[in-house]
Write a protein that holds these residues in place. Structure first.
Motif, PDB file in Angstrom:
ATOM      1  N   GLU A 153      63.642   2.806 -57.305  1.00 37.79           N
ATOM      2  CA  GLU A 153      64.424   1.833 -56.643  1.00 37.79           C
ATOM      3  C   GLU A 153      63.566   0.819 -55.802  1.00 37.79           C
ATOM      4  O   GLU A 153      64.169  -0.122 -55.605  1.00 37.79           O
ATOM      5  CB  GLU A 153      65.464   2.555 -55.593  1.00 37.79           C
ATOM      6  N   ALA A 160      71.249  -1.254 -58.476  1.00 41.55           N
ATOM      7  CA  ALA A 160      70.156  -0.498 -58.267  1.00 41.55           C
ATOM      8  C   ALA A 160      70.266   1.222 -57.858  1.00 41.55           C
ATOM      9  O   ALA A 160      69.428   1.820 -57.920  1.00 41.55           O
ATOM     10  CB  ALA A 160      69.548  -0.997 -56.602  1.00 41.55           C
ATOM     11  N   SER A 161      71.649   1.410 -57.586  1.00 38.34           N
ATOM     12  CA  SER A 161      71.908   2.728 -57.416  1.00 38.34           C
ATOM     13  C   SER A 161      71.479   3.548 -58.953  1.00 38.34           C
ATOM     14  O   SER A 161      71.396   4.843 -58.802  1.00 38.34           O
ATOM     15  CB  SER A 161      73.458   2.951 -57.222  1.00 38.34           C
ATOM     16  N   TYR A 216      68.861   3.364 -60.593  1.00 38.45           N
ATOM     17  CA  TYR A 216      67.452   3.820 -60.841  1.00 38.45           C
ATOM     18  C   TYR A 216      67.636   5.299 -60.603  1.00 38.45           C
ATOM     19  O   TYR A 216      66.588   5.933 -61.285  1.00 38.45           O
ATOM     20  CB  TYR A 216      66.612   2.896 -60.040  1.00 38.45           C
ATOM     21  N   ALA A 217      68.099   5.932 -59.966  1.00 35.86           N
ATOM     22  CA  ALA A 217      68.236   7.405 -59.752  1.00 35.86           C
ATOM     23  C   ALA A 217      68.363   8.143 -60.987  1.00 35.86           C
ATOM     24  O   ALA A 217      67.736   9.148 -61.248  1.00 35.86           O
ATOM     25  CB  ALA A 217      68.939   7.969 -58.545  1.00 35.86           C
ATOM     26  N   LYS A 230      69.334  -5.317 -59.465  1.00 33.46           N
ATOM     27  CA  LYS A 230      69.162  -5.460 -57.944  1.00 33.46           C
ATOM     28  C   LYS A 230      70.358  -4.844 -57.338  1.00 33.46           C
ATOM     29  O   LYS A 230      70.875  -3.871 -58.032  1.00 33.46           O
ATOM     30  CB  LYS A 230      69.156  -6.920 -57.517  1.00 33.46           C
ATOM     31  N   SER A 231      70.713  -5.209 -56.151  1.00 28.98           N
ATOM     32  CA  SER A 231      71.810  -4.211 -55.484  1.00 28.98           C
ATOM     33  C   SER A 231      73.261  -4.528 -55.966  1.00 28.98           C
ATOM     34  O   SER A 231      73.532  -5.505 -56.779  1.00 28.98           O
ATOM     35  CB  SER A 231      71.660  -4.579 -54.079  1.00 28.98           C
TER      36      SER A 231
END
Length: 392
Positions: A148, A214-215, A217-218, A231-232
């Motif tokens: 992240e 970006a959430s 990426y997990a 990004k966000s």
């Protein structure tokens, strides 16, 4: 779809992809024409290398093709002489990414913006800012920062510093500028609302920056590592709004395949940036239409009409009498399970592997030839080089 930004890796990186494999993947995804980037080996920074790439495509590309001419710090004279029927535009890497084509000499940039005869397409990230952020992240996390943090290393500040420089240079020199793969809310203030026909400075966003944030990426990790970074959620929403406001003019893919091993055999921070996108860009975009994010007419404008207008593509991008019959047919009432379908791209993987889309590309027609139908390539007819309505 006319995809104005792809990396098909040929020549020089054929273990990742080839013009043959990726043009077939494009057809499976509803992309009938593409514009390919110059950071291959050797780089497309001379007239001879541009001609050579055309010759390769004439042997193996089943989709229509165009190629960018690449800028460097020291090839201004080549740029001035570029053949306006051989190059769709001139690509300027104003931030280091894949390859070593960074143009960071202020005098070189001034001269390119003052003298370039074609549309200047820019990758905008500020390299010194990225290097500082990367060094600090590696220091903090013992050389292995979490995925992240990619969005903070390739930060909004790095993007804005570079894109605002490009827009400033274009205004100063009255250049034709097309800023590629924008990712941040702040950058949207640099671009005017309104129809593309009225603009010299235009903006592009890629499907994955509209789809992921970006959430993800997990769960997705290296499979969505790209430059500029995803990004966000707030940035993603700003990009979507800018599409609907006509601040963003074009939607593309930045298809950039790497092998599965290259992506997964090293730490995230060291993995190559880029992902294969041509097969599922149209279904992903139509998923956003289904969700009410965009209208169907807006989506068609951004993937077909607008790229044809921006790059002055002759007789394509519209369903009009006398135009080339580049047409896709989609089934809007289906469930397309990505995991159960073969991957056409040579790299063999897709970031959408766990998705089910409500729309499926069923037929792709190129230059009046039925090329793809219901999961199968049904012709090996070679595509045509894009031609342009230009006086340059």
């Amino acid at each position: 779809m006319i995809d104005d930004q792809v990396h098909f890796r040929e020549p020089g990186m054929e273990h990742k992809a080839t013009i043959a494999t990726e043009s077939r993947a494009a057809l499976a995804g509803g992309i009938t024409s593409y514009m390919e980037m110059p950071n291959c080996i050797p780089q497309t920074t001379t007239h001879e290398n541009l001609l050579a790439k055309h010759e390769r495509a004439k042997l193996s590309s089943v989709a229509n093709f165009g190629f960018y001419f690449g800028a460097t710090n020291d090839n201004l004279e080549e740029i001035k002489r570029v053949d306006a029927q051989l190059a769709c535009g001139v690509k300027v890497f104003m931030g280091a990414s894949t390859g070593n084509m960074l143009v960071d000499n202020p005098v070189s940039l001034e001269n390119i913006f003052a003298s370039c005869p074609l549309v200047i397409a820019t990758h905008c990230e500020d390299t010194p800012t990225i290097h500082r952020n990367d060094a600090e992240a590696r220091r903090q996390y013992g050389g292995d920062p979490p995925p992240e943090l990619h969005a903070e290393i390739r930060s909004a500040e790095a993007c804005y510093l570079s894109s605002s420089l490009a827009v400033g240079l274009a205004k100063k020199h009255d250049s034709r500028l097309h800023v590629l793969h924008l990712t941040t809310a702040r950058e949207m203030e640099l671009f005017e609302r309104g129809p593309i026909e009225n603009k010299k400075i235009t903006a592009e966003v890629c499907v994955h920056h509209l789809f992921f944030d970006a959430s993800h990426y997990a769960s997705k990790g290296v499979e969505i590592k790209c430059n500029p970074a995803i990004k966000s959620a707030n940035d993603r929403e700003a990009l979507r709004q800018a599409v609907n406001e006509n601040r963003i003019d074009v939607i593309a893919t930045d298809h950039a395949p790497h092998t599965y091993e290259e992506k997964h055999s090293v730490k995230f921070v060291d993995a190559p940036a880029g992902l294969p996108l041509v097969e599922y860009a149209v279904p992903a975009l139509l998923e956003l239409v289904d969700q009410g994010v965009f209208s169907l007419t807006t989506s068609v404008e951004k993937i077909a009409h607008a790229p044809a207008k921006r790059f002055e593509v002759r007789d394509r991008g519209f369903l009009r009498e006398g135009f080339f019959a580049d047409v896709i047919v989609v089934n809007p009432n289906t469930v397309s399970n990505v995991e159960s379908r073969p991957v056409w791209s040579k790299c063999g993987w897709t970031p959408f592997s766990d998705y089910k889309f409500a729309t499926e590309v069923t037929h792709t027609i190129v230059n009046g030839n039925l090329m793809y139908r219901d999961g199968d390539l049904c012709s090996e007819q070679i595509g045509m080089p894009l031609t342009y309505d230009r006086t340059t």
